[in-house]
Scaffold this motif. Structure first.
Motif, PDB file in Angstrom:
ATOM      1  N   SER A 141       0.835  -1.204   0.000  1.00 27.40           N
ATOM      2  CA  SER A 141       0.000   0.000   0.000  1.00 27.40           C
ATOM      3  C   SER A 141       0.869   1.254   0.000  1.00 27.40           C
ATOM      4  O   SER A 141       2.088   1.188   0.190  1.00 27.40           O
ATOM      5  N   ALA A 142       0.208   2.383  -0.184  1.00 25.82           N
ATOM      6  CA  ALA A 142       0.922   3.663  -0.267  1.00 25.82           C
ATOM      7  C   ALA A 142       1.772   3.875   0.980  1.00 25.82           C
ATOM      8  O   ALA A 142       1.276   3.741   2.094  1.00 25.82           O
ATOM      9  N   PRO A 199       6.195   4.997   2.454  1.00 22.35           N
ATOM     10  CA  PRO A 199       7.543   5.467   2.108  1.00 22.35           C
ATOM     11  C   PRO A 199       8.320   4.521   1.199  1.00 22.35           C
ATOM     12  O   PRO A 199       9.167   4.958   0.436  1.00 22.35           O
ATOM     13  N   ASN A 252      -7.586   8.820  -2.104  1.00 20.29           N
ATOM     14  CA  ASN A 252      -7.666   8.771  -0.646  1.00 20.29           C
ATOM     15  C   ASN A 252      -8.437  10.000  -0.164  1.00 20.29           C
ATOM     16  O   ASN A 252      -7.969  11.128  -0.290  1.00 20.29           O
ATOM     17  N   THR A 269       1.691  -1.969   4.673  1.00 18.24           N
ATOM     18  CA  THR A 269       2.725  -0.924   4.756  1.00 18.24           C
ATOM     19  C   THR A 269       3.537  -1.112   6.032  1.00 18.24           C
ATOM     20  O   THR A 269       4.749  -1.329   5.984  1.00 18.24           O
ATOM     21  N   SER A 270       2.876  -1.068   7.205  1.00 16.82           N
ATOM     22  CA  SER A 270       3.613  -1.114   8.479  1.00 16.82           C
ATOM     23  C   SER A 270       4.509  -2.339   8.582  1.00 16.82           C
ATOM     24  O   SER A 270       5.678  -2.235   8.984  1.00 16.82           O
ATOM     25  N   LYS A 281     -10.151   5.145  -1.202  1.00 12.61           N
ATOM     26  CA  LYS A 281      -9.685   4.743   0.133  1.00 12.61           C
ATOM     27  C   LYS A 281     -10.459   5.569   1.152  1.00 12.61           C
ATOM     28  O   LYS A 281     -10.342   6.795   1.182  1.00 12.61           O
ATOM     29  N   THR A 307      -6.852  -2.791   4.130  1.00 10.32           N
ATOM     30  CA  THR A 307      -5.618  -2.164   4.621  1.00 10.32           C
ATOM     31  C   THR A 307      -5.793  -1.766   6.071  1.00 10.32           C
ATOM     32  O   THR A 307      -6.893  -1.358   6.465  1.00 10.32           O
ATOM     33  N   SER A 308      -4.758  -1.894   6.843  1.00 10.91           N
ATOM     34  CA  SER A 308      -4.631  -1.612   8.285  1.00 10.91           C
ATOM     35  C   SER A 308      -4.464  -2.906   9.065  1.00 10.91           C
ATOM     36  O   SER A 308      -5.368  -3.741   9.103  1.00 10.91           O
ATOM     37  N   GLY A 309      -3.292  -3.048   9.634  1.00 10.63           N
ATOM     38  CA  GLY A 309      -3.040  -4.151  10.567  1.00 10.63           C
ATOM     39  C   GLY A 309      -2.736  -5.495   9.935  1.00 10.63           C
ATOM     40  O   GLY A 309      -2.705  -6.505  10.646  1.00 10.63           O
ATOM     41  N   SER A 369       1.172   0.145  12.519  1.00 14.30           N
ATOM     42  CA  SER A 369      -0.063  -0.496  12.993  1.00 14.30           C
ATOM     43  C   SER A 369       0.248  -1.774  13.772  1.00 14.30           C
ATOM     44  O   SER A 369       1.350  -2.314  13.703  1.00 14.30           O
ATOM     45  N   SER A 406       0.702   9.044  -1.820  1.00 14.75           N
ATOM     46  CA  SER A 406      -0.238   9.978  -2.447  1.00 14.75           C
ATOM     47  C   SER A 406       0.416  11.280  -2.879  1.00 14.75           C
ATOM     48  O   SER A 406       1.301  11.808  -2.199  1.00 14.75           O
ATOM     49  N   TYR A 420      -3.881   9.314  11.802  1.00 16.92           N
ATOM     50  CA  TYR A 420      -2.819   9.472  12.805  1.00 16.92           C
ATOM     51  C   TYR A 420      -3.290  10.499  13.813  1.00 16.92           C
ATOM     52  O   TYR A 420      -3.524  11.650  13.482  1.00 16.92           O
TER      53      TYR A 420
HETATM   54  C1  LIG Z   1       4.801   6.371   6.921  1.00 14.98           C
HETATM   55  C2  LIG Z   1       3.507   6.114   6.210  1.00 14.98           C
HETATM   56  C3  LIG Z   1       3.183   6.859   5.074  1.00 14.98           C
HETATM   57  C4  LIG Z   1       1.955   6.657   4.422  1.00 14.98           C
HETATM   58  N1  LIG Z   1       1.648   7.388   3.309  1.00 14.98           N
HETATM   59  C5  LIG Z   1       0.432   7.196   2.707  1.00 14.98           C
HETATM   60  C6  LIG Z   1       0.071   7.950   1.562  1.00 14.98           C
HETATM   61  O1  LIG Z   1       0.836   8.760   1.036  1.00 14.98           O
HETATM   62  N2  LIG Z   1      -1.166   7.748   1.028  1.00 14.98           N
HETATM   63  C7  LIG Z   1      -2.048   6.846   1.543  1.00 14.98           C
HETATM   64  O2  LIG Z   1      -3.144   6.680   1.005  1.00 14.98           O
HETATM   65  N3  LIG Z   1      -1.722   6.110   2.617  1.00 14.98           N
HETATM   66  C8  LIG Z   1      -0.510   6.272   3.210  1.00 14.98           C
HETATM   67  N4  LIG Z   1      -0.189   5.532   4.312  1.00 14.98           N
HETATM   68  C9  LIG Z   1      -1.182   4.569   4.829  1.00 14.98           C
HETATM   69  C10 LIG Z   1      -0.890   3.149   4.328  1.00 14.98           C
HETATM   70  O3  LIG Z   1      -1.028   3.055   2.927  1.00 14.98           O
HETATM   71  C11 LIG Z   1      -1.828   2.138   4.984  1.00 14.98           C
HETATM   72  O4  LIG Z   1      -3.151   2.318   4.503  1.00 14.98           O
HETATM   73  C12 LIG Z   1      -1.858   2.257   6.503  1.00 14.98           C
HETATM   74  O5  LIG Z   1      -0.544   2.379   7.021  1.00 14.98           O
HETATM   75  C13 LIG Z   1      -2.492   1.017   7.129  1.00 14.98           C
HETATM   76  O6  LIG Z   1      -1.860  -0.161   6.704  1.00 14.98           O
HETATM   77  P1  LIG Z   1      -0.736  -0.911   7.565  1.00 14.98           P
HETATM   78  O7  LIG Z   1      -1.361  -1.355   8.823  1.00 14.98           O
HETATM   79  O8  LIG Z   1      -0.308  -2.050   6.684  1.00 14.98           O
HETATM   80  O9  LIG Z   1       0.363   0.061   7.804  1.00 14.98           O
HETATM   81  C14 LIG Z   1       1.050   5.695   4.939  1.00 14.98           C
HETATM   82  C15 LIG Z   1       1.412   4.933   6.059  1.00 14.98           C
HETATM   83  C16 LIG Z   1       2.623   5.119   6.683  1.00 14.98           C
HETATM   84  C17 LIG Z   1       2.957   4.272   7.894  1.00 14.98           C
END
Ligand SMILES: Cc1cc2nc3c(=O)[nH]c(=O)nc-3n(C[C@H](O)[C@H](O)[C@H](O)COP(=O)(O)O)c2cc1C
Length: 347
Positions: free
Chosen positions: A25-26, A28, A140, A276-277, A177, A253-255, A225, A51, A207
């Motif tokens: 997912s989106a 760094p 998003n 992502t996390s 999203k 997405t999330s967790g 997460s 994004s 956040y």
């Molecule tokens: C450091 C960081 C940067 C992120 N940047 C974006 C972003 O630019 N656009 C977006 O839609 N989500 C962004 N996210 C959210 C993630 O895409 C993801 O939806 C969210 O972290 C939950 O998933 P996870 O539990 O796998 O981390 C970012 C998350 C993190 C931790």
């Protein structure tokens, strides 16, 4: 039990054929070519770029028109005067370049992302992302509605206008999203689909600001997460999958951190599981660990493919249809036993 290699992990998301349901997912790691390549090499089915923010595009346009008005000989001076504008300048161009570079370098689909809270002229950037080669677009919708004069219906109308505008501006499939904070989630999700979305990405992770008690400053810090956060998308995908039909793409997405997490969200009807996390914590190679956990689980439980698993435990097929709803609230509260909770669990 069949060997794990014969398990078919293919899935379809936003009309794209993916080799795996695990998607980056989106975040760094997809912000540069090396990160995107490492993720593709580790086996993700697709990458979502971070994004491009509405604010970045608008600031760039403000900078440009200011410069045009001021005359080119005053451009540098103007940028000194508006340092924030100079910081933002060309963010959109850099984004388009990155997208083109990543598209050339990886074989998996590349999904560009726009982050916005209002509609406007900047929406034409969606078209530029399409022209730069994006395979799909993720929109998003990120807002915290703090105006007490606005009703939920009014806020939803603004979001729907944005979705409609972006979907009408491109021929690419668009996934939206969403945050989990809509008061009538199921109805709103259906209206987002009616507005043109080909998929939903559930959910945006907000956040929450904290306070530093020494300085009394508001502190914004990104926390990665935890796996329990997956239960919110799990519940809503289980509810929405039968309501919105098999043709709509759903991403969780999330967790999502482990192969078991991926199995769960697919079982309730997600087409892809996004991470992502977990990747930030353990590095891109974590994708191959999760993939092999997913393969093992499927083989051990006699599934030959992801397609066979997908949606097998939605709200419609669950033996206890109320399990995903309020009825289980009481049962869950009454299930607490002090003895069982004396030792804190890992999450
Ligand atoms: C450091 C960081 C940067 C992120 N940047 C974006 C972003 O630019 N656009 C977006 O839609 N989500 C962004 N996210 C959210 C993630 O895409 C993801 O939806 C969210 O972290 C939950 O998933 P996870 O539990 O796998 O981390 C970012 C998350 C993190 C931790």
């Amino acid at each position: 039990m069949e060997g794990t290699d014969s398990v078919d992990l293919r899935t379809t998301y936003l009309g794209l054929q993916l080799s795996s349901p695990i998607v980056a997912s989106a975040g760094p790691l997809t912000r540069d070519l090396a990160g995107a390549k490492a993720l593709a090499d580790a086996g993700v089915g697709a990458v979502v770029l971070p994004s491009l923010f509405e604010e970045e595009i608008i600031a760039e346009e403000v900078g440009l028109s200011f410069a045009l008005e001021a005359g080119s000989e005053h451009f540098a001076e103007a940028l000194d005067y508006f340092p924030t504008v100079s910081n933002f300048t060309s963010e959109a161009d850099r984004y388009l370049e990155l997208l083109e570079e990543i598209k050339k370098a990886v074989r998996v689909p590349v999904i560009a992302s726009l982050n916005a809270s209002s509609t406007g002229g900047w929406v034409r950037y969606a078209k530029l992302l399409e022209e730069a080669g994006a395979d799909a677009l993720e929109l998003n919708v990120y807002r915290v509605p703090t105006n007490p004069e606005l009703t939920a219906a009014q806020v939803e109308e603004v979001d729907l206008a944005l979705v409609k505008n972006v979907c009408a501006g491109v021929s690419l499939p668009v996934a939206v999203k969403l945050s989990p904070y809509y008061s009538a989630m199921a109805g709103f999700a259906a209206r987002v689909v009616a507005a043109g979305a080909s998929g939903l990405v559930l959910f945006n992770r907000f956040y929450q600001p904290d306070l530093d008690l020494e300085t009394m400053d508001v502190v914004s810090k990104v926390e990665l997460s935890r796996t329990w956060e997956m239960r919110l998308p799990l519940r809503w995908i289980a509810i929405l999958r039968p309501q919105l039909g098999a043709g709509l793409s759903l991403a969780a997405t999330s967790g999502i951190h482990t192969g078991s997490d991926v199995v769960k969200v697919l079982a309730v009807g997600a087409d892809v599981a996004m991470m992502t996390s977990a990747i930030l914590h353990s590095g891109p190679r974590h994708v191959s660990v999760v993939e092999s956990e997913l393969r093992s689980w499927l083989a051990e439980h006699d599934y030959t493919s992801v397609a066979q698993l997908r949606g097998s435990v939605s709200q419609a097929t669950s033996l206890d249809a109320s399990a995903f709803e309020r009825a289980n609230y009481l049962k869950t509260l009454h299930s607490w036993t002090t003895a069982e909770h004396l030792v804190p669990g890992p999450d």
